[in-house]
Design an enzyme around this catalytic site. Structure first.
Site, PDB file in Angstrom:
ATOM      1  N   THR A  39      -7.819 -11.009  17.674  1.00  0.00           N
ATOM      2  CA  THR A  39      -8.990 -11.781  17.256  1.00  0.00           C
ATOM      3  C   THR A  39      -9.740 -11.067  16.133  1.00  0.00           C
ATOM      4  O   THR A  39     -10.817 -11.493  15.731  1.00  0.00           O
ATOM      5  CB  THR A  39      -9.954 -11.982  18.455  1.00  0.00           C
ATOM      6  OG1 THR A  39     -10.224 -10.680  19.002  1.00  0.00           O
ATOM      7  CG2 THR A  39      -9.337 -12.858  19.519  1.00  0.00           C
ATOM      8  N   GLY A  40      -9.152 -10.000  15.625  1.00  0.00           N
ATOM      9  CA  GLY A  40      -9.835  -9.227  14.569  1.00  0.00           C
ATOM     10  C   GLY A  40      -9.643  -9.842  13.192  1.00  0.00           C
ATOM     11  O   GLY A  40      -8.910 -10.828  13.013  1.00  0.00           O
ATOM     12  N   LEU A 211       3.744  -1.506   0.460  1.00  0.00           N
ATOM     13  CA  LEU A 211       5.209  -1.540   0.455  1.00  0.00           C
ATOM     14  C   LEU A 211       5.732  -2.960   0.683  1.00  0.00           C
ATOM     15  O   LEU A 211       6.911  -3.230   0.481  1.00  0.00           O
ATOM     16  CB  LEU A 211       5.759  -0.589   1.514  1.00  0.00           C
ATOM     17  CG  LEU A 211       5.543   0.889   1.208  1.00  0.00           C
ATOM     18  CD1 LEU A 211       6.080   1.755   2.324  1.00  0.00           C
ATOM     19  CD2 LEU A 211       6.216   1.271  -0.109  1.00  0.00           C
ATOM     20  N   GLY A 212       4.828  -3.848   1.102  1.00  0.00           N
ATOM     21  CA  GLY A 212       5.223  -5.242   1.282  1.00  0.00           C
ATOM     22  C   GLY A 212       4.860  -6.106   0.083  1.00  0.00           C
ATOM     23  O   GLY A 212       5.194  -7.279   0.034  1.00  0.00           O
ATOM     24  N   ASP A 267      -8.639   6.348   1.211  1.00  0.00           N
ATOM     25  CA  ASP A 267      -8.487   4.917   1.475  1.00  0.00           C
ATOM     26  C   ASP A 267      -7.319   4.309   0.695  1.00  0.00           C
ATOM     27  O   ASP A 267      -6.626   3.428   1.190  1.00  0.00           O
ATOM     28  CB  ASP A 267      -9.798   4.203   1.100  1.00  0.00           C
ATOM     29  CG  ASP A 267      -9.805   2.735   1.526  1.00  0.00           C
ATOM     30  OD1 ASP A 267      -9.239   2.434   2.592  1.00  0.00           O
ATOM     31  OD2 ASP A 267     -10.354   1.895   0.788  1.00  0.00           O
ATOM     32  N   HIS A 272      -1.427   4.029  -0.468  1.00  0.00           N
ATOM     33  CA  HIS A 272      -0.809   3.007  -1.323  1.00  0.00           C
ATOM     34  C   HIS A 272      -0.243   3.577  -2.626  1.00  0.00           C
ATOM     35  O   HIS A 272       0.912   3.363  -2.960  1.00  0.00           O
ATOM     36  CB  HIS A 272      -1.828   1.914  -1.677  1.00  0.00           C
ATOM     37  CG  HIS A 272      -2.507   1.313  -0.489  1.00  0.00           C
ATOM     38  ND1 HIS A 272      -1.867   1.132   0.702  1.00  0.00           N
ATOM     39  CD2 HIS A 272      -3.766   0.828  -0.310  1.00  0.00           C
ATOM     40  CE1 HIS A 272      -2.706   0.566   1.572  1.00  0.00           C
ATOM     41  NE2 HIS A 272      -3.870   0.383   0.973  1.00  0.00           N
ATOM     42  N   LYS A 365     -13.626   1.001  -6.729  1.00  0.00           N
ATOM     43  CA  LYS A 365     -14.353  -0.202  -6.291  1.00  0.00           C
ATOM     44  C   LYS A 365     -15.363  -0.537  -7.380  1.00  0.00           C
ATOM     45  O   LYS A 365     -15.738   0.331  -8.175  1.00  0.00           O
ATOM     46  CB  LYS A 365     -15.115   0.087  -5.000  1.00  0.00           C
ATOM     47  CG  LYS A 365     -14.219   0.488  -3.832  1.00  0.00           C
ATOM     48  CD  LYS A 365     -13.886  -0.690  -2.964  1.00  0.00           C
ATOM     49  CE  LYS A 365     -13.077  -0.275  -1.752  1.00  0.00           C
ATOM     50  NZ  LYS A 365     -12.137  -1.293  -1.305  1.00  0.00           N
ATOM     51  N   ARG A 370     -10.042  -7.108 -11.005  1.00  0.00           N
ATOM     52  CA  ARG A 370      -9.171  -6.792  -9.878  1.00  0.00           C
ATOM     53  C   ARG A 370      -7.733  -6.861 -10.387  1.00  0.00           C
ATOM     54  O   ARG A 370      -7.286  -7.910 -10.863  1.00  0.00           O
ATOM     55  CB  ARG A 370      -9.374  -7.848  -8.783  1.00  0.00           C
ATOM     56  CG  ARG A 370      -8.492  -7.600  -7.587  1.00  0.00           C
ATOM     57  CD  ARG A 370      -8.712  -8.649  -6.527  1.00  0.00           C
ATOM     58  NE  ARG A 370      -7.980  -8.309  -5.321  1.00  0.00           N
ATOM     59  CZ  ARG A 370      -7.777  -9.151  -4.319  1.00  0.00           C
ATOM     60  NH1 ARG A 370      -8.279 -10.372  -4.365  1.00  0.00           N
ATOM     61  NH2 ARG A 370      -7.097  -8.771  -3.267  1.00  0.00           N
TER      62      ARG A 370
HETATM   63  C1  BG6 Z   1      -6.921  -1.363   1.927  1.00  0.00           C
HETATM   64  C2  BG6 Z   1      -8.140  -0.559   1.677  1.00  0.00           C
HETATM   65  O1  BG6 Z   1      -5.922  -0.557   2.469  1.00  0.00           O
HETATM   66  O2  BG6 Z   1      -6.464  -1.940   0.723  1.00  0.00           O
HETATM   67  C3  BG6 Z   1      -9.223  -1.419   1.041  1.00  0.00           C
HETATM   68  O3  BG6 Z   1      -8.629  -0.041   2.901  1.00  0.00           O
HETATM   69  C4  BG6 Z   1      -8.690  -2.127  -0.174  1.00  0.00           C
HETATM   70  O4  BG6 Z   1     -10.352  -0.643   0.701  1.00  0.00           O
HETATM   71  C5  BG6 Z   1      -7.389  -2.839   0.156  1.00  0.00           C
HETATM   72  O5  BG6 Z   1      -9.665  -3.065  -0.579  1.00  0.00           O
HETATM   73  C6  BG6 Z   1      -6.767  -3.436  -1.069  1.00  0.00           C
HETATM   74  O6  BG6 Z   1      -5.652  -4.202  -0.725  1.00  0.00           O
HETATM   75  P1  BG6 Z   1      -5.217  -5.441  -1.598  1.00  0.00           P
HETATM   76  O7  BG6 Z   1      -4.048  -5.984  -0.866  1.00  0.00           O
HETATM   77  O8  BG6 Z   1      -6.382  -6.381  -1.657  1.00  0.00           O
HETATM   78  O9  BG6 Z   1      -4.884  -4.912  -2.950  1.00  0.00           O
END
Ligand code: BG6
Length: 797
Positions: A39-40, A211-212, A267, A272, A365, A370
């Site tokens: 439910t998250g 990775l996906g 983070d 990533h 951020k 984006r």
């Molecule tokens: C998450 C981070 O792992 O990846 C977030 O915790 C970040 O802070 C997010 O916003 C970004 O993922 P995506 O798929 O939107 O590029």
């Protein structure tokens, strides 16, 4: 219908198909997926959709499924939540609505909510699964537990699954874990050990959703399918730089309690961007579909990463962040956060393929856009004879040459793979990647889209849907193994520790940040390209900068003394060494330089390595003034310091490099091995009169120099040119040039830096020739010159 027997035949065929289908189901078995944290937010946004996609992909291929959404919420509330989420599930665009509705209906039927809190709840779940299998006569294939819960809940859940909810013999268990996987190396190791006590390594699937992402998942297949074209290009001779970038417009508002503890490096970069880095940098396995080979090669790539230093990073924080933290966490006005929301990092990969190629990692951020991408920019080695106007995209070698894995968003708005037309026409699997249609006016990375062969996915898929499929098919290479996870933390933790008290540069956010966050590198250092405004206009009383001072010339112990701020001093000493080297090579054809170890010469070596292009390295012989009795590759070895800070950057012929023979016959500095005598013979064979052109010394706080310590029984006088000595500090055993040999040099430079040296500097200035008490006082070249180089702190305090 004209054919009367047709109905019969059709019915028989359908029955046979049904039987085949049922048999196939029996063949493959039943899979139960348990989504913990059903439910998250993550579940709502991505995971249910991912599970539905899995169902769409696999239905009819021989497996049967059941989906259990689980959480701590009451059954009624949980079921209501899930019902709503399931209603909103979408199908791929190319699926007809009726088929979509039908399959969604089936998926809804197979999905149920249940509360999972206690160990008994897990036992009951297991019993229910077994009863269902028995009731339907199904064989169990496996169970997937997807942990979409905070890490503090991991251990309890893991224990319950291990003790009460494992599948029966012959069926597999896969547990899927979401980050964060620790906060640094130690905590990651603790968490890994804890999980390792419940699950086997092959049972754990740690998710890094990057990775996906389709463009990321395409990096290795692309490298594989275009091996022929890339083989000669994917290396330091052709690649100028690699950029791995993830910019976000959102800020951390609403999640500052998490963000305060993690910051942008933990983070995004540690996971990533590092994963992407390894996919670009790793050696390509012969068989890219072997998970094991991919994971092993990835691990090797981690091992080749050069350690990061404070100077490898630039940090920023968007201006509103501090206020968000104070508000969301009820902190007083006086609270100032140092958490970075922006970071640029310079990474080097120390192997033959990548030596010298900068890899920029950057994420932030509250940025102006984006976008995420990996950009490999190739060097341009061509000159084009025709005017620029006549350059044709697929023929001119003068236009930029780049390969970009465009992760998503940005101006293009979708994932893509871009290859400059003047490189080669890439091969991508046509069933999953199609050429992007022309978009006049669209420019990417400085060139119109038409300059690239550009491909985007035939069907755009969310990262979680891709990963669900990989979990189901046991593709471990799309996940983070314990070894890889720890390797990543080993790489990042020292940098994180060194940056813990670093003040990030404030930026307004969005387009307003202008060029404030631009950065550039020089050698191994990264820095913001622009000085901050307040530094440009120094107010009254601002701290003096090194350049505000002149180099001071005076006398010390009756020899010339040069004193300055450290940066100036090092620059001056490096200049003097180069001048001495050039003179010696001009007169004698070679230059013999003996260098001390320790930390003071490090900036000097770096200066020589990066700023002295006129240095006659090809004619320079390098000797060691002293050495610790450890193997040469030991980080404590003086030779190792020389290797790290100088030798790997310059071109000294191997036969001109003369490490001290401290390691002979598999032992260290044994008298019987006569290493000291061997070194003395080598010196006398190659250096005229055993008289070095320049010896660089330091001075210890006890007055020692080289590895000649107060009261040393050897090396302070006598005829032995090279001696074994003992140091009061570890490692105790040393090899050292003796004072008589040092004093034969044409020139001796003593470098003394830092406040800690102030006392000994004062003392030694007053004492006479007393090498037994203060070995440094015995340095007095018989016919050469002695020059002292001291920074202001060592000299003036
Ligand atoms: C998450 C981070 O792992 O990846 C977030 O915790 C970040 O802070 C997010 O916003 C970004 O993922 P995506 O798929 O939107 O590029």
């Amino acid at each position: 219908m004209k054919c009367p027997g047709c109905w019969k035949m059709l019915t028989v065929a359908m029955c046979m198909a049904l039987v085949a289908c049922l048999q196939a189901q029996e063949l493959q078995g039943h899979v139960s997926v348990i989504l913990l944290g059903a439910t998250g937010d993550l579940a709502k946004k991505y995971l249910w959709q991912g599970l539905f996609q899995l169902y769409l992909d696999e239905v009819g291929k021989g497996y049967s499924f059941s989906f259990h959404g689980a959480a701590l919420t009451s059954t009624k509330q949980g079921q209501e939540f899930i019902t709503k989420v399931l209603e909103s599930l979408s199908c791929p665009e190319d699926m007809v609505p009726r088929r979509c509705a039908e399959l969604r209906g089936q998926f809804q039927q197979l999905s149920q909510y249940r509360r999972l809190r206690t160990n008994e709840d897990y036992m009951a779940l297991s019993k229910d699964i077994e009863a269902q299998l028995e009731h339907k006569g199904l064989r169990e294939a496996g169970r997937v537990f997807y942990f979409s819960v905070p890490p503090f809940a991991y251990a309890g859940i893991a224990r319950s699954i291990n003790s009460s909810c494992r599948p029966g013999p012959g069926a597999w268990l896969r547990v899927v874990l979401e980050k964060p996987f620790g906060h640094d190396h130690l905590s990651a190791q603790q968490l890994a050990t804890e999980l390792g006590s419940f699950f086997q390594e092959e049972e754990m699937y740690r998710v890094d959703h990057y990775l996906g992402k389709q463009a990321v998942a395409q990096i290795l297949p692309f490298r594989d399918q275009n091996r022929q074209a890339l083989d000669g290009l994917w290396n330091r001779h052709h690649v100028e730089r690699v950029e791995i970038i993830m910019k976000e417009t959102v800020d951390a508002g609403g999640r500052t309690s998490f963000y305060e503890e993690y910051g942008v490096i933990r983070d995004v970069l540690q996971n990533h961007l590092t994963e992407v880095l390894t996919l670009v940098a790793m050696e390509l396995p012969y068989n890219v579909s072997s998970s094991e080979a991919v994971l092993q090669h990835k691990l090797q790539a981690f091992r080749a990463l050069r350690g990061l230093q404070k100077g490898s990073a630039v940090l920023g924080q968007y201006q509103a962040y501090g206020e968000q933290v104070r508000r969301e966490q009820q902190k007083p006005d006086s609270f100032h956060s140092l958490t970075p929301t922006f970071a640029g990092i310079l990474v080097h990969v120390d192997n033959l393929r990548w030596e010298g190629v900068p890899f920029f990692l950057m994420s932030g951020k509250a940025m102006d856009e984006r976008v995420g991408y990996v950009r490999i920019l190739f060097r341009n080695q061509a000159y084009c004879a025709q005017n620029e106007k006549r350059w044709v995209a697929d023929q001119s070698q003068c236009l930029p040459r780049q390969i970009v894995f465009y992760i998503g968003h940005g101006e293009l708005g979708s994932p893509a793979v871009l290859v400059s037309r003047n490189l080669f026409r890439p091969s991508l699997p046509s069933e999953s990647w199609k050429e992007v249609e022309g978009r006049p006016g669209l420019h990417l990375f400085g060139r119109p889209l038409s300059d690239y062969y550009a491909y985007s996915p035939v069907r755009e898929q969310d990262a979680y849907s891709v990963l669900m499929s990989h979990i189901f098919h046991g593709r471990k290479d799309s996940f983070i193994t314990t070894e890889n996870l720890l390797a990543s933390w080993v790489f990042w933790t020292p940098l994180l520790d060194s940056l813990a008290h670093e003040v990030p540069r404030l930026y307004p956010g969005g387009a307003e940040s202008g060029h404030l966050l631009d950065f550039e590198f020089s050698g191994t250092q990264l820095r913001f390209s622009r000085q901050q405004l307040e530094q440009l206009v120094p107010g009254p009383g601002s701290a003096p900068k090194p350049s505000d001072f002149q180099v001071l010339r005076a006398k010390y112990r009756e020899s010339p003394l040069i004193s300055a701020w450290p940066e100036e001093l090092i620059a001056k000493l490096a200049d003097d060494i180069e001048a001495t080297a050039v003179r010696a090579v001009r007169r004698f054809g070679e230059f013999h330089l003996a260098l001390s170890g320790g930390s003071s010469p490090v900036p000097l070596l770096q200066q020589l390595a990066t700023r002295h292009y006129g240095f006659p390295w090809a004619h320079t012989h390098l000797w060691l003034v002293d050495e610790r009795c450890v193997p040469l590759r030991d980080p404590e070895s003086n030779f190792q310091g020389l290797q790290a800070h100088l030798l790997q950057h310059v071109r000294v012929p191997h036969y001109n490099v003369h490490p001290m023979p401290v390691h002979l016959h598999q032992r260290l500095c044994a008298e019987e091995d006569r290493g000291a005598q061997m070194y003395a013979s080598e010196i006398s064979a190659l250096v005229t009169n055993s008289s070095f052109d320049l010896v660089l010394l330091g001075m210890g706080t006890d007055g020692h120099t080289a590895s000649l310590f107060p009261q040393s029984p050897a090396g302070l006088e006598g005829t032995q040119p090279v001696v074994l000595t003992r140091s009061p500090s570890k490692p105790h055993q040393r090899m050292s040039l003796s004072l008589p040999l040092i004093n034969r040099a044409r020139k001796v430079a003593v470098l003394v830096m830092g406040r800690l040296k102030r006392e000994i500097t004062m003392l030694v200035s007053r004492v006479g020739h007393e090498p037994k008490k203060w070995p440094i006082s015995g340095v007095l070249p018989s016919s050469g010159q002695l020059v002292w180089y001291m920074d202001y702190e060592a000299f003036l305090g």
